[in-house]
Write an enzyme that holds these catalytic residues in place. Structure first.
Site, PDB file in Angstrom:
ATOM      1  N   ALA A 241     -19.029  41.643 -72.207  1.00 38.93           N
ATOM      2  CA  ALA A 241     -19.442  42.575 -73.253  1.00 38.93           C
ATOM      3  C   ALA A 241     -18.177  43.222 -73.795  1.00 38.93           C
ATOM      4  CB  ALA A 241     -20.369  43.616 -72.663  1.00 38.93           C
TER       5      ALA A 241
ATOM      6  N   GLY B 164     -20.822  39.974 -69.277  1.00 38.80           N
ATOM      7  CA  GLY B 164     -21.896  39.586 -70.202  1.00 38.80           C
ATOM      8  C   GLY B 164     -21.840  38.118 -70.595  1.00 38.80           C
TER       9      GLY B 164
ATOM     10  N   GLU C 111     -23.504  36.393 -67.817  1.00 41.50           N
ATOM     11  CA  GLU C 111     -24.919  36.774 -67.917  1.00 41.50           C
ATOM     12  C   GLU C 111     -25.616  35.984 -69.035  1.00 41.50           C
ATOM     13  OE1 GLU C 111     -23.822  41.025 -67.988  1.00 41.50           O
ATOM     14  OE2 GLU C 111     -25.375  41.288 -66.465  1.00 41.50           O
TER      15      GLU C 111
ATOM     16  N   GLU D 258     -17.620  43.603 -63.261  1.00 43.19           N
ATOM     17  CA  GLU D 258     -17.926  44.960 -63.724  1.00 43.19           C
ATOM     18  C   GLU D 258     -17.504  46.064 -62.760  1.00 43.19           C
ATOM     19  OE1 GLU D 258     -19.863  42.353 -64.188  1.00 43.19           O
ATOM     20  OE2 GLU D 258     -20.787  42.429 -66.164  1.00 43.19           O
TER      21      GLU D 258
HETATM   22  N1  COA Z   1     -14.051  43.259 -74.342  1.00 43.59           N
HETATM   23  C1  COA Z   1     -13.248  43.539 -75.385  1.00 43.59           C
HETATM   24  N2  COA Z   1     -12.110  42.868 -75.633  1.00 43.59           N
HETATM   25  C2  COA Z   1     -11.788  41.868 -74.791  1.00 43.59           C
HETATM   26  C3  COA Z   1     -12.587  41.519 -73.688  1.00 43.59           C
HETATM   27  C4  COA Z   1     -13.772  42.266 -73.484  1.00 43.59           C
HETATM   28  N3  COA Z   1     -14.609  42.008 -72.490  1.00 43.59           N
HETATM   29  N4  COA Z   1     -12.005  40.496 -73.042  1.00 43.59           N
HETATM   30  C5  COA Z   1     -10.888  40.203 -73.723  1.00 43.59           C
HETATM   31  N5  COA Z   1     -10.745  41.018 -74.780  1.00 43.59           N
HETATM   32  C6  COA Z   1      -9.668  41.051 -75.775  1.00 43.59           C
HETATM   33  C7  COA Z   1      -8.415  41.711 -75.238  1.00 43.59           C
HETATM   34  O1  COA Z   1      -8.512  43.122 -75.340  1.00 43.59           O
HETATM   35  C8  COA Z   1      -7.377  41.116 -76.133  1.00 43.59           C
HETATM   36  O2  COA Z   1      -7.432  41.777 -77.383  1.00 43.59           O
HETATM   37  P1  COA Z   1      -6.039  42.261 -78.123  1.00 43.59           P
HETATM   38  O3  COA Z   1      -5.276  40.985 -78.341  1.00 43.59           O
HETATM   39  O4  COA Z   1      -6.529  42.878 -79.402  1.00 43.59           O
HETATM   40  O5  COA Z   1      -5.373  43.174 -77.172  1.00 43.59           O
HETATM   41  C9  COA Z   1      -7.863  39.704 -76.359  1.00 43.59           C
HETATM   42  O6  COA Z   1      -9.254  39.734 -76.067  1.00 43.59           O
HETATM   43  C10 COA Z   1      -7.197  38.686 -75.467  1.00 43.59           C
HETATM   44  O7  COA Z   1      -7.384  39.093 -74.112  1.00 43.59           O
HETATM   45  P2  COA Z   1      -6.179  39.240 -73.074  1.00 43.59           P
HETATM   46  O8  COA Z   1      -6.605  40.194 -71.990  1.00 43.59           O
HETATM   47  O9  COA Z   1      -4.915  39.561 -73.775  1.00 43.59           O
HETATM   48  O10 COA Z   1      -6.109  37.753 -72.498  1.00 43.59           O
HETATM   49  P3  COA Z   1      -5.552  37.309 -71.070  1.00 43.59           P
HETATM   50  O11 COA Z   1      -5.424  35.825 -71.131  1.00 43.59           O
HETATM   51  O12 COA Z   1      -4.341  38.075 -70.697  1.00 43.59           O
HETATM   52  O13 COA Z   1      -6.708  37.677 -70.026  1.00 43.59           O
HETATM   53  C11 COA Z   1      -8.988  37.863 -69.258  1.00 43.59           C
HETATM   54  C12 COA Z   1      -7.965  37.039 -70.078  1.00 43.59           C
HETATM   55  C13 COA Z   1     -10.355  37.214 -69.490  1.00 43.59           C
HETATM   56  C14 COA Z   1      -8.622  37.754 -67.757  1.00 43.59           C
HETATM   57  C15 COA Z   1      -8.959  39.331 -69.704  1.00 43.59           C
HETATM   58  O14 COA Z   1      -9.098  39.376 -71.124  1.00 43.59           O
HETATM   59  C16 COA Z   1     -10.052  40.195 -69.127  1.00 43.59           C
HETATM   60  O15 COA Z   1      -9.980  40.549 -67.951  1.00 43.59           O
HETATM   61  N6  COA Z   1     -11.088  40.541 -69.930  1.00 43.59           N
HETATM   62  C17 COA Z   1     -12.134  41.437 -69.550  1.00 43.59           C
HETATM   63  C18 COA Z   1     -13.070  40.755 -68.583  1.00 43.59           C
HETATM   64  C19 COA Z   1     -14.162  41.729 -68.145  1.00 43.59           C
HETATM   65  O16 COA Z   1     -13.923  42.672 -67.436  1.00 43.59           O
HETATM   66  N7  COA Z   1     -15.390  41.440 -68.569  1.00 43.59           N
HETATM   67  C20 COA Z   1     -16.534  42.219 -68.213  1.00 43.59           C
HETATM   68  C21 COA Z   1     -16.819  43.223 -69.261  1.00 43.59           C
HETATM   69  S1  COA Z   1     -18.218  44.195 -68.812  1.00 43.59           S
END
Ligand code: COA
Length: 284
Positions: free
Chosen positions: A90, A136, A139, A159
């Site tokens: 999400a 999400g 999910e 989460e």
């Molecule tokens: N919500 C909002 N933005 C998100 C996102 C999320 N769940 N997941 C990734 N993004 C965005 C990042 O903020 C980033 O945006 P920016 O370039 O404007 O800063 C872009 O997507 C790329 O993500 P980034 O974190 O730079 O990529 P990465 O390869 O370093 O890491 C992940 C990949 C998937 C490990 C990491 O993005 C992450 O941990 N995301 C969140 C996962 C999460 O907790 N999901 C559950 C949400 S309830």
């Protein structure tokens, strides 16, 4: 192309449709393409790793409803654009300041309008998990009827690392698919499961090379398309019933089984078998 567009227009998504080109409908956050009888719905926010913001949830809900109402569609595939992510969760930026009441509405509306809608769709939906499926995103994949993952996919419900728990059905569906112990471990550790491990615990149906992912999903859709869509819809209701509070799946199965006998598809399917020919289902 226009038949497909008109079905979407019928749902009155207002400003959601932006563009139709080469048979691909482009919405603000989705690309939709009909291949044969399969509607391929691609979440298209690659710069945000296809994170589910409210607008994307609304468009997904509209796209699934439109596909359900389109007679040309027999199955759906949901996937993410780019090679890195299915859906990375999400959209955290949309809810980090929410109150308890707003959080309740977010989870309830999301479950009602998208995740339950997908699970209860009368047409089979396959999640083509092409990369990160987190929070999400996992999910959403778990709300689909099947999951096929590419071997680079990573799945998790992280989460608790944000101080919250899954809110779009993840605590329930992960335990149903992978077992309670695996669900507890994945949720408590906020870890990421590799595709092969997800295959071993039943979370995904198949693992393939990323380049073969869509073809594998389309191959399953092709096999399903030869069968009675009326019976497939009945099977979806029967299987889902066992997971519904206050329902008895065995009783639902008996009722759905009996209802099939009054359908054109049953008459055609059994006649075709006895006459040693291929069934040509009327879909009624
Ligand atoms: N919500 C909002 N933005 C998100 C996102 C999320 N769940 N997941 C990734 N993004 C965005 C990042 O903020 C980033 O945006 P920016 O370039 O404007 O800063 C872009 O997507 C790329 O993500 P980034 O974190 O730079 O990529 P990465 O390869 O370093 O890491 C992940 C990949 C998937 C490990 C990491 O993005 C992450 O941990 N995301 C969140 C996962 C999460 O907790 N999901 C559950 C949400 S309830």
């Amino acid at each position: 192309m226009w038949a497909q567009l008109s079905v979407l227009s019928f749902q009155k998504p207002k400003n959601s449709i932006k563009f139709v080109h080469n048979n691909i409908i482009s919405m603000s956050n989705l690309l939709i393409e009909l291949k044969g009888s399969t509607q391929i719905i691609t979440i298209n926010r690659p710069d945000k790793l296809n994170a589910l913001n409210r607008a994307t949830i609304k468009e997904l809900s509209e796209a699934i409803t439109a596909s359900e109402n389109n007679d040309k569609v027999k199955s759906m595939i949901i996937t993410g654009s780019g090679e890195k992510a299915f859906v990375a969760g999400a959209d955290i930026s949309e809810f980090n300041t929410f109150s308890k009441g707003e959080a309740h509405d977010l989870a309830k509306n999301g479950q009602d309008t998208l995740f339950d809608l997908a699970e209860k769709s009368s047409k089979p939906i396959i999640a083509a998990v092409n990369g990160f499926a987190l929070g999400g995103g996992l999910e959403l994949a778990m709300s689909c009827h099947m999951r096929v993952a590419s071997n680079n996919a990573r799945m998790g419900l992280p989460e608790v690392s944000l101080g919250v728990i899954p809110g779009y059905g993840g605590t329930q569906r992960l335990a149903q698919l992978a077992g309670k112990g695996k669900a507890f471990e994945l949720i408590f550790t906020a870890g990421m499961m590799k595709a092969e491990e997800a295959l071993q615990c039943g979370l995904v149906n198949h693992v393939v090379e990323q380049s073969e992912l869509l073809d594998k999903c389309l191959e399953i859709c092709e096999k399903m398309s030869k069968n009675s869509s009326v019976a497939i819809a009945a099977a979806i209701r029967a299987v889902n019933s066992g997971y519904q509070d206050g329902e008895n799946g065995f009783v639902t199965e008996i009722n759905e089984f009996a209802k099939c006998f009054a359908t054109g598809d049953f008459k055609e399917g059994t006649s075709a078998f006895l006459e040693k020919r291929k069934a040509n289902f009327p879909n009624n």
